[in-house]
Design a protein around this motif. Structure first.
Motif, PDB file in Angstrom:
ATOM      1  N   THR A 110      -0.791   4.996   7.736  1.00 34.21           N
ATOM      2  CA  THR A 110       0.375   4.924   6.854  1.00 34.21           C
ATOM      3  C   THR A 110       0.540   6.216   6.062  1.00 34.21           C
ATOM      4  O   THR A 110       1.663   6.726   5.899  1.00 34.21           O
ATOM      5  N   LEU A 111      -0.558   6.764   5.562  1.00 39.10           N
ATOM      6  CA  LEU A 111      -0.483   8.024   4.824  1.00 39.10           C
ATOM      7  C   LEU A 111       0.036   9.155   5.703  1.00 39.10           C
ATOM      8  O   LEU A 111       0.831   9.995   5.259  1.00 39.10           O
ATOM      9  N   ASP A 112      -0.402   9.178   6.955  1.00 35.61           N
ATOM     10  CA  ASP A 112       0.089  10.216   7.863  1.00 35.61           C
ATOM     11  C   ASP A 112       1.591  10.070   8.085  1.00 35.61           C
ATOM     12  O   ASP A 112       2.325  11.061   8.089  1.00 35.61           O
ATOM     13  N   ALA A 113       2.057   8.824   8.265  1.00 31.46           N
ATOM     14  CA  ALA A 113       3.488   8.609   8.467  1.00 31.46           C
ATOM     15  C   ALA A 113       4.298   9.017   7.236  1.00 31.46           C
ATOM     16  O   ALA A 113       5.418   9.532   7.355  1.00 31.46           O
ATOM     17  N   MET A 114       3.729   8.815   6.050  1.00 32.24           N
ATOM     18  CA  MET A 114       4.459   9.116   4.821  1.00 32.24           C
ATOM     19  C   MET A 114       4.391  10.592   4.434  1.00 32.24           C
ATOM     20  O   MET A 114       5.383  11.167   3.978  1.00 32.24           O
ATOM     21  N   PHE A 115       3.226  11.215   4.620  1.00 36.92           N
ATOM     22  CA  PHE A 115       2.999  12.549   4.058  1.00 36.92           C
ATOM     23  C   PHE A 115       2.524  13.588   5.073  1.00 36.92           C
ATOM     24  O   PHE A 115       2.418  14.768   4.737  1.00 36.92           O
TER      25      PHE A 115
ATOM     26  N   PHE B 179       0.833  -1.204   0.000  1.00 35.57           N
ATOM     27  CA  PHE B 179       0.000   0.000   0.000  1.00 35.57           C
ATOM     28  C   PHE B 179       0.866   1.252   0.000  1.00 35.57           C
ATOM     29  O   PHE B 179       0.574   2.225  -0.708  1.00 35.57           O
ATOM     30  N   GLY B 180       1.945   1.238   0.777  1.00 35.72           N
ATOM     31  CA  GLY B 180       2.838   2.386   0.806  1.00 35.72           C
ATOM     32  C   GLY B 180       3.451   2.678  -0.551  1.00 35.72           C
ATOM     33  O   GLY B 180       3.560   3.839  -0.957  1.00 35.72           O
ATOM     34  N   ARG B 181       3.842   1.628  -1.271  1.00 37.01           N
ATOM     35  CA  ARG B 181       4.403   1.845  -2.612  1.00 37.01           C
ATOM     36  C   ARG B 181       3.353   2.411  -3.552  1.00 37.01           C
ATOM     37  O   ARG B 181       3.647   3.311  -4.354  1.00 37.01           O
TER      38      ARG B 181
END
Length: 320
Positions: A178-183, A33-35
């Motif tokens: 995950t989105l919060d951690a990435m962006f 999902f992260g990719r």
């Protein structure tokens, strides 16, 4: 009710899988999902909140749709047993409690052996702090804070949304997290683009954080200390969800958390949580891990009972 009983069985099996096996070593769905989210960010990025909101909506909807479709297909092909297996697989891949605790104990082992440099190398597996300027006590404090916060993010929050909306709810929560951690961090590129992911993560994490704080008070060695620190200190933390969790863990364990820390070369001075407590020591990591384990087990019990009660009430009203 049959569907919820299947979810309870699946969630219990998934948590058992996490306890026995930890995270999947290859082909982790969260990594996939992260990719996909990173690829979508490259296509959709604009220095605008609207672009970030569109990215968040599309990627979360994609994750939810994938899991919901898989659940429906499994139920159609194999009945309740198939749905239970899907719920177990989703729970196993979404939960990260065992991996969190293993990483924490690995840092503790390095510190106990006097290998501060080794502990510094391991710390980025748990949190994004700059480890090079940290001494042994500061590393231990960072680990305890990470165990507290991630017990909510990696375990309890997912179980809360699973109780509310089954496997798709768990997938949605993990996608948002995950989105919060990435962006969601305040880098120049993502200050506006990541705004929606950060705010949605705050909203999605709110109930799980409060349940985590309450269970830490219930299961910890000092319930009164946990409740006092939660009541007096949580609001001063810059995160609306990490504040209650870290304050409750600090009070339960009798230690001080917060203070000066460094992320990506940027120094932050955070308020002290549970100021009457003592400084964190290496052996407090094991105590935090044990508290995290008890909180996770209680969270499965509480969310299962709450979810069953909610489904029963909706069935009695004729809502499904």
């Amino acid at each position: 009710m049959r569907a919820h009983r299947a979810y309870i069985r699946g969630a219990a099996l998934g948590q058992l899988g996490d306890a026995l096996l930890g995270d999947p070593r290859r082909g982790h769905p969260v990594a996939a999902f992260g990719r996909a989210a990173a690829a979508a960010e490259r296509a959709l990025w604009r220095d605008h909140r609207g672009a970030g909101a569109l990215h968040t909506a599309l990627t979360v909807a994609g994750a939810v749709t994938a899991v919901a479709t898989l659940s429906r297909t499994a139920r159609a092909l194999a009945g309740t047993g198939g749905a239970t297996l899907v719920d177990a697989a989703v729970t196993w891949t979404v939960l990260g409690g065992t991996g969190l605790r293993r990483e924490a104990l690995a840092v503790a082992a390095a510190l106990e052996a006097g290998d501060v440099e080794g502990a510094r190398r391991l710390l980025p597996h748990l949190c994004g702090r700059d480890p090079q300027a940290l001494d042994a006590d500061a590393i231990a404090r960072a680990v305890v804070e990470s165990v507290a916060e991630n017990t909510s993010d990696a375990v309890v929050g997912a179980l809360v949304w699973g109780a509310a909306a089954g496997a798709p709810g768990m997938a949605a929560f993990r996608a948002v997290n995950t989105l919060d951690a990435m962006f969601g961090h305040r880098s120049p590129r993502h200050l506006r683009f990541g705004w929606a992911a950060a705010r949605l993560d705050d909203a999605a994490g709110w109930p799980g954080a409060r349940l985590t704080a309450a269970l830490a008070a219930l299961a910890g060695p000092s319930p009164r200390g946990a409740l006092r620190a939660w009541r007096t200190d949580a609001r001063s933390h810059p995160s609306p969800n990490a504040g209650p969790v870290e304050a409750s863990f600090a009070g339960a364990l009798g230690v001080r958390l917060g203070g000066t820390l460094s992320y990506g070369g940027r120094t932050e001075h955070r308020p002290v949580l549970n100021s009457p407590g003592r400084a964190v020591r290496t052996d407090d990591i094991a105590a935090a891990v044990q508290l995290s384990r008890r909180v996770s087990a209680l969270a499965l019990l509480v969310t299962s009972v709450a979810g069953a009660f909610g489904r029963k009430r909706r069935a009695e009203r004729g809502d499904g």
